[in-house]
Motif scaffolding. Structure first.
Motif, PDB file in Angstrom:
ATOM      1  N   ALA A 157      35.298  10.735 -43.730  1.00 50.24           N
ATOM      2  CA  ALA A 157      36.429   9.797 -43.587  1.00 50.24           C
ATOM      3  C   ALA A 157      35.640   8.544 -44.408  1.00 50.24           C
ATOM      4  CB  ALA A 157      35.981   8.757 -42.124  1.00 50.24           C
ATOM      5  N   ALA A 158      33.995   8.500 -45.177  1.00 53.36           N
ATOM      6  CA  ALA A 158      33.570   8.017 -46.215  1.00 53.36           C
ATOM      7  C   ALA A 158      33.972   8.285 -47.421  1.00 53.36           C
ATOM      8  CB  ALA A 158      31.975   7.737 -45.522  1.00 53.36           C
ATOM      9  N   ALA A 159      33.759  10.087 -47.905  1.00 47.05           N
ATOM     10  CA  ALA A 159      34.372  10.242 -48.405  1.00 47.05           C
ATOM     11  C   ALA A 159      36.175   9.676 -48.698  1.00 47.05           C
ATOM     12  CB  ALA A 159      34.563  11.719 -49.204  1.00 47.05           C
ATOM     13  N   ARG A 160      36.959   9.707 -48.282  1.00 50.64           N
ATOM     14  CA  ARG A 160      38.520   9.324 -48.313  1.00 50.64           C
ATOM     15  C   ARG A 160      38.908   8.220 -48.179  1.00 50.64           C
ATOM     16  NH1 ARG A 160      41.994  12.667 -44.032  1.00 50.64           N
ATOM     17  NH2 ARG A 160      43.840  11.590 -45.473  1.00 50.64           N
ATOM     18  N   GLY A 361      21.752   5.538 -52.043  1.00 49.08           N
ATOM     19  CA  GLY A 361      22.048   3.893 -51.979  1.00 49.08           C
ATOM     20  C   GLY A 361      23.527   3.213 -52.774  1.00 49.08           C
ATOM     21  N   SER A 362      24.702   4.590 -52.966  1.00 46.32           N
ATOM     22  CA  SER A 362      25.711   4.169 -54.012  1.00 46.32           C
ATOM     23  C   SER A 362      26.605   5.353 -53.510  1.00 46.32           C
ATOM     24  CB  SER A 362      26.296   4.530 -54.784  1.00 46.32           C
ATOM     25  OG  SER A 362      25.345   2.521 -55.577  1.00 46.32           O
ATOM     26  N   HIS A 363      26.072   6.462 -52.834  1.00 49.17           N
ATOM     27  CA  HIS A 363      26.549   7.764 -53.098  1.00 49.17           C
ATOM     28  C   HIS A 363      26.211   8.983 -51.764  1.00 49.17           C
ATOM     29  CE1 HIS A 363      28.951   5.645 -56.703  1.00 49.17           C
ATOM     30  NE2 HIS A 363      27.841   6.354 -56.796  1.00 49.17           N
ATOM     31  N   LEU A 365      24.964   9.533 -47.390  1.00 47.33           N
ATOM     32  CA  LEU A 365      24.162   9.468 -47.030  1.00 47.33           C
ATOM     33  C   LEU A 365      23.393  10.354 -45.826  1.00 47.33           C
ATOM     34  CD1 LEU A 365      28.467   9.121 -45.168  1.00 47.33           C
ATOM     35  CD2 LEU A 365      27.008   7.420 -46.418  1.00 47.33           C
ATOM     36  N   VAL A 366      22.645   9.528 -45.726  1.00 47.22           N
ATOM     37  CA  VAL A 366      21.122  10.900 -45.146  1.00 47.22           C
ATOM     38  C   VAL A 366      21.481  10.640 -43.490  1.00 47.22           C
ATOM     39  CG1 VAL A 366      19.134  11.059 -44.017  1.00 47.22           C
ATOM     40  CG2 VAL A 366      19.941  10.404 -46.938  1.00 47.22           C
ATOM     41  N   ILE A 367      21.724  11.618 -42.771  1.00 45.07           N
ATOM     42  CA  ILE A 367      22.074  11.672 -41.701  1.00 45.07           C
ATOM     43  C   ILE A 367      21.187  12.301 -40.753  1.00 45.07           C
ATOM     44  CG2 ILE A 367      23.959  12.119 -39.841  1.00 45.07           C
ATOM     45  CD1 ILE A 367      25.939  12.205 -41.576  1.00 45.07           C
ATOM     46  N   ASP A 368      20.359  11.348 -39.928  1.00 51.09           N
ATOM     47  CA  ASP A 368      19.474  11.862 -38.906  1.00 51.09           C
ATOM     48  C   ASP A 368      20.357  12.870 -37.695  1.00 51.09           C
ATOM     49  OD1 ASP A 368      19.879  10.584 -36.915  1.00 51.09           O
ATOM     50  OD2 ASP A 368      17.665   9.057 -37.368  1.00 51.09           O
ATOM     51  N   HIS A 369      18.226  13.237 -36.767  1.00 52.45           N
ATOM     52  CA  HIS A 369      19.085  14.476 -35.441  1.00 52.45           C
ATOM     53  C   HIS A 369      20.061  13.455 -34.616  1.00 52.45           C
ATOM     54  CE1 HIS A 369      14.842  12.646 -35.627  1.00 52.45           C
ATOM     55  NE2 HIS A 369      15.822  13.233 -34.071  1.00 52.45           N
ATOM     56  N   HIS A 370      19.545  11.810 -34.658  1.00 58.15           N
ATOM     57  CA  HIS A 370      20.230  10.845 -33.466  1.00 58.15           C
ATOM     58  C   HIS A 370      20.984  10.848 -34.277  1.00 58.15           C
ATOM     59  CE1 HIS A 370      16.725  11.435 -30.722  1.00 58.15           C
ATOM     60  NE2 HIS A 370      15.489  11.295 -32.666  1.00 58.15           N
ATOM     61  N   GLY A 371      22.146  11.037 -35.254  1.00 55.39           N
ATOM     62  CA  GLY A 371      23.158  10.305 -36.088  1.00 55.39           C
ATOM     63  C   GLY A 371      22.827   9.162 -36.526  1.00 55.39           C
ATOM     64  N   ARG A 372      21.651   8.774 -36.734  1.00 55.67           N
ATOM     65  CA  ARG A 372      21.095   7.457 -37.934  1.00 55.67           C
ATOM     66  C   ARG A 372      21.477   7.490 -38.986  1.00 55.67           C
ATOM     67  NH1 ARG A 372      15.973   6.009 -33.811  1.00 55.67           N
ATOM     68  NH2 ARG A 372      15.358   8.049 -35.301  1.00 55.67           N
ATOM     69  N   ILE A 373      22.342   6.073 -39.694  1.00 51.65           N
ATOM     70  CA  ILE A 373      22.635   7.126 -41.217  1.00 51.65           C
ATOM     71  C   ILE A 373      21.183   6.431 -41.977  1.00 51.65           C
ATOM     72  CG2 ILE A 373      24.933   6.523 -42.730  1.00 51.65           C
ATOM     73  CD1 ILE A 373      26.138   7.396 -41.342  1.00 51.65           C
ATOM     74  N   ALA A 374      21.055   6.494 -42.682  1.00 53.06           N
ATOM     75  CA  ALA A 374      20.203   5.843 -43.991  1.00 53.06           C
ATOM     76  C   ALA A 374      20.732   6.526 -45.772  1.00 53.06           C
ATOM     77  CB  ALA A 374      18.253   6.137 -43.638  1.00 53.06           C
ATOM     78  N   ALA A 375      20.111   5.369 -46.302  1.00 51.17           N
ATOM     79  CA  ALA A 375      20.016   5.713 -47.574  1.00 51.17           C
ATOM     80  C   ALA A 375      19.440   6.491 -48.237  1.00 51.17           C
ATOM     81  CB  ALA A 375      19.714   4.243 -48.417  1.00 51.17           C
ATOM     82  N   GLU A 390      32.413   2.201 -38.375  1.00 48.12           N
ATOM     83  CA  GLU A 390      33.628   2.424 -39.496  1.00 48.12           C
ATOM     84  C   GLU A 390      33.218   2.244 -40.725  1.00 48.12           C
ATOM     85  OE1 GLU A 390      37.225  -1.062 -40.089  1.00 48.12           O
ATOM     86  OE2 GLU A 390      35.583  -1.399 -39.056  1.00 48.12           O
ATOM     87  N   ASP A 391      32.238   1.930 -41.337  1.00 48.60           N
ATOM     88  CA  ASP A 391      31.872   2.027 -42.675  1.00 48.60           C
ATOM     89  C   ASP A 391      30.759   2.595 -43.586  1.00 48.60           C
ATOM     90  OD1 ASP A 391      32.088   2.752 -45.249  1.00 48.60           O
ATOM     91  OD2 ASP A 391      33.249  -0.020 -45.915  1.00 48.60           O
ATOM     92  N   PRO A 392      29.569   3.265 -42.947  1.00 51.13           N
ATOM     93  CA  PRO A 392      28.299   3.376 -42.778  1.00 51.13           C
ATOM     94  C   PRO A 392      27.710   3.396 -44.440  1.00 51.13           C
ATOM     95  CG  PRO A 392      29.140   5.562 -42.486  1.00 51.13           C
ATOM     96  CD  PRO A 392      30.756   4.393 -42.256  1.00 51.13           C
ATOM     97  N   LEU A 393      29.023   4.213 -46.067  1.00 53.26           N
ATOM     98  CA  LEU A 393      28.778   3.570 -46.895  1.00 53.26           C
ATOM     99  C   LEU A 393      28.532   2.503 -47.364  1.00 53.26           C
ATOM    100  CD1 LEU A 393      27.210   5.741 -49.518  1.00 53.26           C
ATOM    101  CD2 LEU A 393      30.297   5.901 -49.530  1.00 53.26           C
ATOM    102  N   GLY A 394      29.253   1.670 -46.522  1.00 50.61           N
ATOM    103  CA  GLY A 394      29.851   0.458 -47.007  1.00 50.61           C
ATOM    104  C   GLY A 394      28.668  -0.436 -46.423  1.00 50.61           C
ATOM    105  N   ALA A 395      28.031  -0.046 -45.596  1.00 53.30           N
ATOM    106  CA  ALA A 395      26.551  -0.769 -45.094  1.00 53.30           C
ATOM    107  C   ALA A 395      25.464  -0.635 -45.698  1.00 53.30           C
ATOM    108  CB  ALA A 395      25.993   0.127 -43.420  1.00 53.30           C
ATOM    109  N   ILE A 396      25.798   0.629 -46.015  1.00 52.60           N
ATOM    110  CA  ILE A 396      24.343   1.288 -47.243  1.00 52.60           C
ATOM    111  C   ILE A 396      24.687   0.773 -48.247  1.00 52.60           C
ATOM    112  CG2 ILE A 396      23.404   3.306 -48.734  1.00 52.60           C
ATOM    113  CD1 ILE A 396      23.683   5.060 -45.999  1.00 52.60           C
TER     114      ILE A 396
END
Length: 467
Positions: A157-160, A361-363, A365-375, A390-396
């Motif tokens: 979804a983020a890629a699209r 920070g730009s391109h 998504l780091v997704i941990d085992h709980h589904g949390r997303i970091a830069a 809705e927009d995890p890449l935008g949040a990063i």
């Protein structure tokens, strides 16, 4: 001879774009009578003056020129049409590589934005090694299959949403082969979903290599997965730096895994982390890898909060430079078939222009085992979103706590540097932890600048060796 790239999809490196095509059209379209060397064109002697390596920092491909080609460049612009016709093919090739221009003061073009979104899936905290510089607190927590599927959907979804053409997945941990069933099922799901979304897909497994059994190798190959194996030097230093969880050495098991991968038709990339402990043993390992034509990357250890006695592993500038030159000498004695420019100097990549040293920070998504997303994988303790956002890449990209995605042109000490689009400004997280800022040059800047000429000569020798 232009350089050729070899992509190693490990760590947080940006995928390498395809070079622009050669100029087309007639001789008049090329304005051949106005061609001249790029003002930043640089040459370095290779073999007592018979050949030079030629390049424009931050812009061109890297070429090896003989004295005839160098003399042609030095005669430009050509006054005689007849002479221009005779050397037209050579001039077109030099223009294609970015060494010649038709204007007096050409600006370095700002690099194009990547077309690949990178997603790191942290499958498990479990690991059978206890590496001294690891930033993961080991336990048996792992990503569920439901979370993994949702992570794939969130990444697509983020890629699209942002117009990427490809998704690059990195299956990591801990040790991802300890979650092998989840890895396999997740990648099969990713293949199905990316195909349905019209996205390209690349993927690699970041492993310590000890679990590369023959059946697993066969399955990974069947799935089209690349493999990156961590191995940090000769047995003595690697065993000290990367011991098994019971304290015994890991080198023999890792090398056996590499050999099983090769026997099973996988050509893994070996990722070496350079520390004060491992540096002396790296040349011996590099020689072993070169004999087997296994590609490898060299990265410097990073500062973080979890490593045991981690600061003792960070070598000083002079030691790193001297040690890296010893490694380069080993490579020069047995040049590989693959390009060296994006692999042998930490986060720098002299194979193409880029505005950041990594995707963080730009391109990314780091997704941990709980589904949390970091830069960044080294900042998983600072998530900014989750797989349901809705927009995890935008949040990063808009996270002011960890602004890792700054362009090199915005960094103090980088804006006017001729190397900036080959360097990208260095690891932003390492810069932040060393200086408290991400809008400033890397603390490794002096190391990079000292070694750029060495690396370019080494690549020139490799190209010469291939002829």
């Amino acid at each position: 001879m232009p350089e050729q790239t070899s992509v190693a999809l490990n760590d947080c490196r940006l995928p390498v774009p395809v070079y622009a095509q050669a100029p087309t059209g007639t001789k008049d379209d090329l304005a051949i009578h106005r061609l001249r060397p790029h003002p930043l064109l640089t040459t370095l002697d290779l073999d007592d003056g018979e050949h030079v390596v030629a390049f424009v920092p931050s812009l061109s491909q890297v070429a090896v020129l003989n004295q005839a080609a160098l003399a042609l460049i030095q005669r430009l612009p050509l006054a005689e049409a007849a002479e221009a016709a005779e050397v037209y093919g050579a001039l077109v090739r030099l223009v294609e590589m970015g060494l010649l221009v038709t204007t007096d003061n050409p600006a370095l073009p700002c690099p194009a934005e990547p077309t690949t979104l990178v997603a790191w899936l942290h499958l498990t905290n479990a690991c059978n090694l206890r590496c001294t510089y690891c930033y993961i607190e080991k336990n048996h927590e792992a990503m569920s299959l439901a979370t993994a599927y949702q992570a794939i959907e969130a990444s697509i979804a983020a890629a699209r949403r942002y117009g990427y053409r490809e998704l690059a997945l990195k299956y990591a941990g801990g040790e991802p082969l300890l979650a092998f069933d989840t890895l396999v099922a997740t990648h099969q799901y990713a293949q199905e979903q990316c195909a349905a979304a019209g996205l390209g897909l690349a993927a690699t497994v970041l492993t310590n290599g000890t679990g590369l059994t023959a059946p697993r190798v066969a399955r990974l190959r069947e799935l089209g997965l690349d493999v990156t194996v961590s191995l940090d030097g000769a047995a003595t230093s690697n065993d000290q730096q990367r011991p098994m969880c019971n304290g015994t050495g890991s080198t023999a098991a890792i090398m056996a895994g590499l050999e099983r991968a090769r026997a099973g038709g996988i050509h893994p990339t070996v990722a070496l982390t350079i520390t004060s402990t491992s540096l002396a043993g790296v040349p011996a390992l590099v020689q072993w890898l070169l004999e087997r034509d296994l590609p490898f990357t060299l990265s410097f250890a990073r500062d973080h909060t979890c490593g045991r006695s981690h600061r003792d592993l960070l070598a000083d500038e002079a030691t790193l430079i001297e040690g890296m030159r010893t490694i380069y000498a080993t490579v020069a004695a047995n040049p590989p078939s693959w390009s060296l420019l994006g692999a042998l100097l930490d986060r720098t990549d002299l194979s193409h222009a880029h505005g950041q040293a990594c995707a963080a920070g730009s391109h990314y998504l780091v997704i941990d085992h709980h589904g949390r997303i970091a830069a960044c994988q080294m900042a998983q303790h600072m998530p900014v979103a989750d797989i349901y956002h809705e927009d995890p890449l935008g949040a990063i990209r808009h996270d002011e706590r960890l602004p890792l995605g700054r362009h090199v042109d915005t960094k103090e000490g980088c804006r006017t540097c001729v190397w900036r689009y080959w360097c990208g400004g260095g690891c932003p997280l390492a810069t932040l932890r060393a200086t408290g800022r991400t809008d400033i040059q890397s603390p490794d800047c002096n190391i990079y600048k000292a070694l750029y000429p060495d690396l370019l000569r080494l690549e020139g020798l490799r190209l010469l060796h291939q002829c």
